[in-house]
Structure formats: C-alpha cells, structure tokens
Design an enzyme around this catalytic site. Structure first.
Site, PDB file in Angstrom:
ATOM      1  N   SER A  10       2.565   2.295  -2.928  1.00  0.00           N
ATOM      2  CA  SER A  10       1.755   3.689  -3.189  1.00  0.00           C
ATOM      3  C   SER A  10       0.913   3.965  -1.966  1.00  0.00           C
ATOM      4  O   SER A  10       0.795   5.063  -1.911  1.00  0.00           O
ATOM      5  CB  SER A  10       0.979   3.166  -4.341  1.00  0.00           C
TER       6      SER A  10
ATOM      7  N   ASP B 105      -4.402  -2.300  -3.968  1.00  0.00           N
ATOM      8  CA  ASP B 105      -4.052  -3.174  -3.017  1.00  0.00           C
ATOM      9  C   ASP B 105      -2.999  -2.306  -2.161  1.00  0.00           C
ATOM     10  O   ASP B 105      -2.638  -1.227  -2.582  1.00  0.00           O
ATOM     11  CB  ASP B 105      -3.385  -4.187  -3.688  1.00  0.00           C
TER      12      ASP B 105
ATOM     13  N   ASP C 197       0.470  -2.711   0.151  1.00  0.00           N
ATOM     14  CA  ASP C 197       1.701  -3.449   0.417  1.00  0.00           C
ATOM     15  C   ASP C 197       1.874  -3.122   1.939  1.00  0.00           C
ATOM     16  O   ASP C 197       1.977  -2.112   2.534  1.00  0.00           O
ATOM     17  CB  ASP C 197       2.829  -3.061  -0.252  1.00  0.00           C
TER      18      ASP C 197
ATOM     19  N   ASP D 164      -1.026  -7.356   0.377  1.00  0.00           N
ATOM     20  CA  ASP D 164       0.036  -8.471   0.627  1.00  0.00           C
ATOM     21  C   ASP D 164       1.011  -8.265   1.642  1.00  0.00           C
ATOM     22  O   ASP D 164       1.297  -7.103   1.888  1.00  0.00           O
ATOM     23  CB  ASP D 164       1.218  -8.052  -0.733  1.00  0.00           C
TER      24      ASP D 164
ATOM     25  N   LYS E  60       2.552   9.212 -12.516  1.00  0.00           N
ATOM     26  CA  LYS E  60       2.024   7.947 -12.656  1.00  0.00           C
ATOM     27  C   LYS E  60       0.687   7.589 -13.648  1.00  0.00           C
ATOM     28  O   LYS E  60       0.979   6.697 -14.279  1.00  0.00           O
ATOM     29  CB  LYS E  60       1.686   7.324 -11.317  1.00  0.00           C
TER      30      LYS E  60
END
Length: 739
Positions: A102, A113, A115, A167, A228
C-alpha cells in the site's frame, strides 16, 4: 526518493490515447463538472476516516526509508570487503531498499506499516541478511521489536523503526552490482534465482506493474482508497479469511481504471460496483495478457493445472510468474462480496443522482444483526506471546471451517467477520488471553419440513483437529492453548460482545443465557448440543445415538450421546468442553478442558491421528493415542460425538421443540459463563434432560480425574491406553430449525 508518489519510476499521468488492458475501454468519456464536485465531496468524506496521511508523516517515512537504504548500502560494502572483492567493485556495489504494497501504491493510511525489499548483489547471501544485517539493525537506537522469521514461506525481518512498523524481505540478484535505476519488472532478473528470492521480488514486481498498467495514477489512488475503506467497513477485507486482500482490491480498481481511462474517482467508484456486480465469475480479472518467460515457474493457467479450474474468483497478478491472488475465496465469501458489490452499486446510483451522500457508502452494516445464527470461535492461551502465535494459526485456518460449513447440505452461507474480539474470561482468577471470531450462518429454506436438524459437530471437529495437528507438527503447541466453538443465536451475542460492537442493538431481555448458557436452549435451532465445542477430535463418522447423555432416550436429535466406552481420554471427539470440570486430564485424551465457565475452553489436545473406532450405536470406542504430552491431554474431554450427520431432517420430534436442547450439559453452558451464575431460563426452557446430563457430566469428570491421575504419567508421545475406560458424554453441536 522514497515518496510513494515518485519512487521507482511510477509516472504520474499518461495520455489516455494509450490502450490499457486486454480489451478496449468501455467508455472514453471525460469528467463533467458534476463529477468533479462529487469527487471533491468524496475526498471530504474520506478525510475523517484517516485514509490520508499528513505531509509531515509522509516526510518522516521517506526519511526513515532513506536511513534504511543507507544502512543497506553500508552493510553490503562491509560484506564485499570481508569477501575480498576488488576495490573498483566495492565502490559501485550498490544495494537498495524497494517498497511495495500500500505504501508503494501511494494508498497507505495513517500509521500503516511499510513493506520493503532489500535487494543485494550475488556475493551477499540470505544467511548474511539474517545474521550480519540483523546485527547491524540491532545496533540502531531507533530500531525496536526486531525479530527475524527465517523459516517463513517468504522469509522476513520485522522491526519498528522510529515508531513505524517495517517488514523487510530479501532478494539476492545474479548481478555483480545493484544499479540505482534498477527496474525490478525486468523478467530476466529472475533467471537462476532461489525460489525464496523470486517470492520476495514478487510483491515489488506486482505493485510496479499495477502502477504501469493504469491510465492515471492519481485517479487510481483516490478510487482505491475509497474502495479499501468501503471493503474494511463492510467486513470483506481479509485475504487470509477468504475475502480479498490489498493487492486484489488494487487489481480490481486498476481494471476499472483501464475500462474507463478518462474517468475521475467519483465515476470510477460507481463503475467499480457496476463492473464487478455484473462480472461473470469465475472468468478471471486480468490487467494484461500473461506472458511466458520460459523460466519454468508455475503460473496460473487452468488449461494446464486442474486445481486452477476450481478457483472461484480469479484475480491474476500482472507480473511473471502470474498467480491468482484470491485462491482462498470460497462459495460463501464470494456470495457475500457479490452481494456487497450490488449494494454498493445501488448506493452509488443514489449518490450520482444526489439522493444520498458518500457517507452512506461507508456506513458499517451491523454484522451482528444480519444473521439469526452464529458460530463463535474462541482461542485462548496462557500468555500474551503464546496468544499471538496461537491466534495467527487459528485465524489462518478459519477458512477451512467456513469451507466445511458451506458444504453442509443445510447451510447456504457462512460469513466470518474478519474482526476478532477479546473474549470474556471464563475464570477471573486465571491468567488467560482469549480471542474470538464470529461466523454468521444462513440455513437453507426447505419446504415442508417443520423442523430441520442440522449437525455441525463433524465440521467443527475436523477444523479443530486440523489446528491442533498443525500446532503440534510445527512445534508451537503449548499446554493450555485451546480452541473451542459454540453456536449462538443473535439475541445471545450481547453476552459475549461489548455493547459498542453490537451497536444499534435492542435491549436484550435477560435472556438468561449466561454466557454460560450459550448453549442453551436458546438456539433456534434446537441445538442438540453443546454449543461449545472444544477440543477436536477426529472422529470418524460417528452417529449419535438416541441415548441422551443422561441415558434417557430422547427423541430429539439425539443430542449428546453418551459415549460409552470410550476411554475418555482417548476419545477424540470434538469435544465440547464440559464445563464444569475443570480439568481433569484425561489420560490420553483429548482434552477439552472445560473450564468452567468459559466458553468452552478448548482443550488442548491436539488430535493426532487417532484411531477412532466407529461408534457403535451410541457408544463410541476409541482408542487413540494419547495426545502428545501432557499438555495435550488435558482436561476433560467431552468429546462430541455425533459426527456430522448431514441430514437428519425431520426426526420424529415434536415440532415444537424448537429450543435447543441443551443436551449437553447445562454445564456446558457454564462453559461460557462468565460467571457461574445460574442461568435464567428463557422462554424456550431447557429440557429437563439437562439436569441429568449435568450430573452425569460431573461424575464423568470425577472419574476422569481419577483416571487421569493414574495415567497422566504415560502421556508421552507414545500412545498409551488409559487405564480404565470411562463413559463420556459427548457434546455435539446440533441445531433444530423450526420452520
């Protein structure tokens, strides 16, 4: 360079003349004044939901990613020196952090968060990433909560950098240096790579392809933010539970943008619902024609792979190797989503006609008013850390339960709410962390049968078996990790869920169902049962016999049959927990511990491969290997007998019996009870049998305890037969629907 808007080569807008997608556009119409006004109103409506991040927060993310990128370059230089590479190579060795998901799409919400992917040259190994790079991160003062998950399907390092969760995946390319302008969409980069690197690259490649396949990135982003938010508000945003995850929603919005290349967000949101409420699934949604790269990687292709023919709602990723991002979708989840698309179309039709405001689209429907019947799943563990692991495992398997419920001939739909909730403690004195999920059920309307008996025992049991088995196989199982399930009617939900969740609920009469009583009679369906099943057990098809637990034969669906010769311990049936016993460990057996008032504490016992012998009549003999180690065995099992009988529609019962029979013990009910008070009975009173059953249960429990003493010593991995078989009452979840 780390702004999602400019990074990694995404163009801002492109001339609409270019043809996007695998078909020609449906309409090239350009926006009218009213569309612009509606789009502005849409933005205003979205703001209070926190979908846009403040500029300051965005700059902070860009800064953090820049620091992380510098750390990667520094680490790769150090590794290159330690491996004695020539100085000329070391100076240009590169290394880079790419983002995906995202954040990369530019649709992340406040606090989301990030990625990220660390791309390294060929002389840097994955083992270096999980050792020296991990150690380097550990030394950074801004880094907190650092943990490595090296064994995952896609190995990852997770951390919190200056308050932002990140992450980081790792990919080692077959290049001597990593240039700054590297385009990861280049398929030749995948040659000769380790499969874990190919999987790690996939997120970035898919995200970048999506951005290159939409005609106007700004319009795509705003539309995707709206969709979303709508999906989250309507409880259909969850890849793991069989709905759609972020990348799937992004691909549906991207396809809409391709079909209406000049439209702006207000029109695109409406067209999204128009296109996908009428889409003829399982025709796949494709953003571009799949290409074959001759790298021999498995790709989605129903002509070649028979299993791909069973996918219900294929949405195919645009980067090689093409995959279906929605393989978890089931009959029920697709039905729920298509219904939501149709309602979204009706609401956006009204909005475009000025008969409604955008806020109507984002109103959360009340899931807890929507269905008459629910299954509540409870997972509990003794510590918060164990709960996180256990909840992750249970959640990843809930779609298996939904799949087996929807195969039941009397169930039309099983809708799991992706939100989980903290569950009330069954025992205030005991440290225990509990989470619950709620699944709404719709039963088929059948003609001419006044009462319909539905047995869900087997479905639930096979699910709990699967979870315990996986926990044991992956060595994560700990004593006191439990899972339980129970059937609850709409009017009983207030005993389990906080009021703010139930919202507009009418007041509940004191239905007496104490949490405890979930089972109680209150079910419309008369449940044979106990609602709460705890521990699983793989039993084979057992039939329940008419014997009621108390032994009295009852005409109804025979609820809980008494199991007779089962060694308690051994039986693995899905147990429902018998509440009152606090735990007697049965020797080998499943443990369904029923903590007294809890809602079914599932027992722990995992179900290995039991040897269950079929039930004879009502008895079920089982010899099963004991559950692994003591943990498993524990507490009182109350296995459920009655495996799924699919149909027993009209047993001879009086039509009236709509209440649930709590056959199983009312205690069971206690199971759920928050406190052990007596439950008040509702109009649909409990059958009298209950009391007998109850007492029986108590005895059983006692005997269990005794047996447990003797045999708990042998709870080793070697199956041991319990010393003396004990009759056990099995609880099953059976519902009687009154017509």
């Amino acid at each position: 360079v780390y702004s999602p808007v400019t990074t990694q080569g995404s163009q801002q807008t492109r001339p609409p003349q270019k043809h996007y997608g695998i078909t020609s556009p449906i309409s090239l119409a350009t926006p009218k004044e009213t569309d612009c006004v509606l789009t502005q109103r849409l933005i205003e409506t979205l703001k209070p939901f926190g979908v846009f991040e403040e500029e300051e927060e965005l700059q902070r993310r860009i800064l953090i990613l820049g620091k992380l990128n510098n750390l990667v370059k520094e680490w790769i230089r150090e590794i290159s020196e330690s491996k004695n590479l020539p100085q000329s190579v070391i100076e240009n060795v590169g290394g880079k952090i790419f983002t995906f998901g995202s954040y990369r799409l530019g649709v992340h919400t406040k606090g989301a968060d990030i990625d990220a992917l660390c791309v390294a040259p060929r002389h840097v190994d994955r083992s270096d990433f999980f050792t020296s790079f991990y150690d380097k991160l550990k030394l950074q003062e801004e880094v907190k909560d650092l943990r490595a998950v090296e064994e995952a399907f896609v190995p990852v390092i997770k951390l919190c950098f200056d308050g932002i969760e990140i992450d980081i995946l790792f990919a080692r390319l077959a290049l001597q240096t990593i240039p700054e302008d590297l385009d990861l969409r280049d398929d030749s980069l995948l040659k000769n790579l380790d499969i874990r690197c190919i999987r790690s690259l996939n997120g970035c490649r898919v995200t970048d392809e999506i951005l290159h396949l939409v005609p106007n990135i700004d319009n795509f982003r705003l539309t995707l933010r709206a969709i979303k938010l709508w999906a989250k508000r309507h409880n259909i945003y969850s890849n793991i539970l069989g709905f759609l995850g972020g990348v799937s929603w992004a691909m549906l919005v991207a396809r809409t943008c391709q079909l209406y290349p000049n439209a702006i967000a207000s029109t695109l949101v409406h067209k999204f619902f128009l296109v996908f409420s009428k889409w003829e699934w399982p025709n796949p949604v494709l953003l571009k024609q799949p290409e074959e790269c001759n790298l021999n990687l498995p790709v989605w292709d129903p002509r070649v792979n028979p299993s791909d023919r069973y996918h219900l709602m294929p949405i195919i990723t645009p980067a090689y190797p093409q995959q279906n991002s929605t393989y978890n979708v089931s009959v029920s989840t697709r039905m729920v989503m298509v219904e939501e698309f149709k309602q979204g179309l009706a609401i956006t039709d009204e909005i475009l006609l000025s008969k409604a405001e955008w806020s109507k689209l984002f109103e959360a429907p009340n899931f807890f008013q929507k269905y008459k019947h629910y299954i509540v799943l409870l997972a509990s563990a003794p510590t918060e850390k164990q709960r996180l692991e256990w909840v992750g495992l249970v959640e990843s398997k809930i779609r298996i339960l939904v799949g087996s419920l929807e195969k039941n001939e009397f169930i039309t739909l099983a809708h799991v709410n992706p939100q989980s909730f903290p569950a009330p403690k069954d025992n205030p004195d005991k440290e225990e962390f509990r989470t619950m999920w709620v699944i709404g059920l719709v039963f088929k309307k059948t003609e001419n049968s006044e009462n319909l008996s539905v047995d869900l025992t087997y479905d639930i049991q096979s699910f709990t078996d699967t979870v315990y088995r996986q926990a044991i196989n992956s060595k994560m199982f700990e004593v006191d990790m439990k899972i339980a399930a129970m059937h609850v009617k709409r009017r009983q939900l207030h005993q389990l869920l906080p009021n703010h969740v139930l919202q507009k609920k009418k007041k509940h009469s004191a239905e007496g169902v104490r949490l405890t009583a979930l089972n109680d009679s209150s079910l419309d369906l008369s449940m044979d049962s106990d609602n709460s099943m705890s521990v699983p057990s793989p039993t084979s098809a057992m039939k329940t016999s008419p014997l009621n637990s108390s032994g009295s034969s009852q005409g109804r669906n025979s609820p809980a049959p008494a199991v007779t010769a089962a060694s308690v311990t051994n039986t693995q049936a899905p147990e429902v927990s018998v509440p009152q016993v606090n735990s007697s460990e049965s020797s080998g057996g499943t443990s369904s511990e029923s903590i007294p008032q809890t809602a079914t504490q599932p027992a722990i016992s995992p179900p290995p491969k039991p040897t269950v012998s079929r039930v004879v009549s009502s008895t079920r003999l089982v010899n099963q290997p004991p559950r692994p180690s003591g943990n498993a065995a524990t507490k009182i099992p109350n296995p459920i007998a009655g495996m799924k009988r699919t149909s027993s529609p009209h047993k001879e019962e009086s039509p009236k019996k709509t209440r649930t029979e709590e056959d199983e013990t009312s205690e069971e009910a206690n199971c759920l009870a928050l406190s052990g008070h007596d439950k008040t009975e509702t109009k649909e009173q409990l059958d009298t049998e209950t009391s007998t059953a109850q007492s029986e249960t108590i005895q059983t429990a006692a005997s269990l305890l005794a047996s447990q003493k003797t045999s708990s010593t042998d709870l080793s991995d070697i199956p041991a037969l319990p010393a003396n078989p004990i009759p056990v009452i099995k609880n099953s979840i059976k519902l009687r629907l009154n017509r």
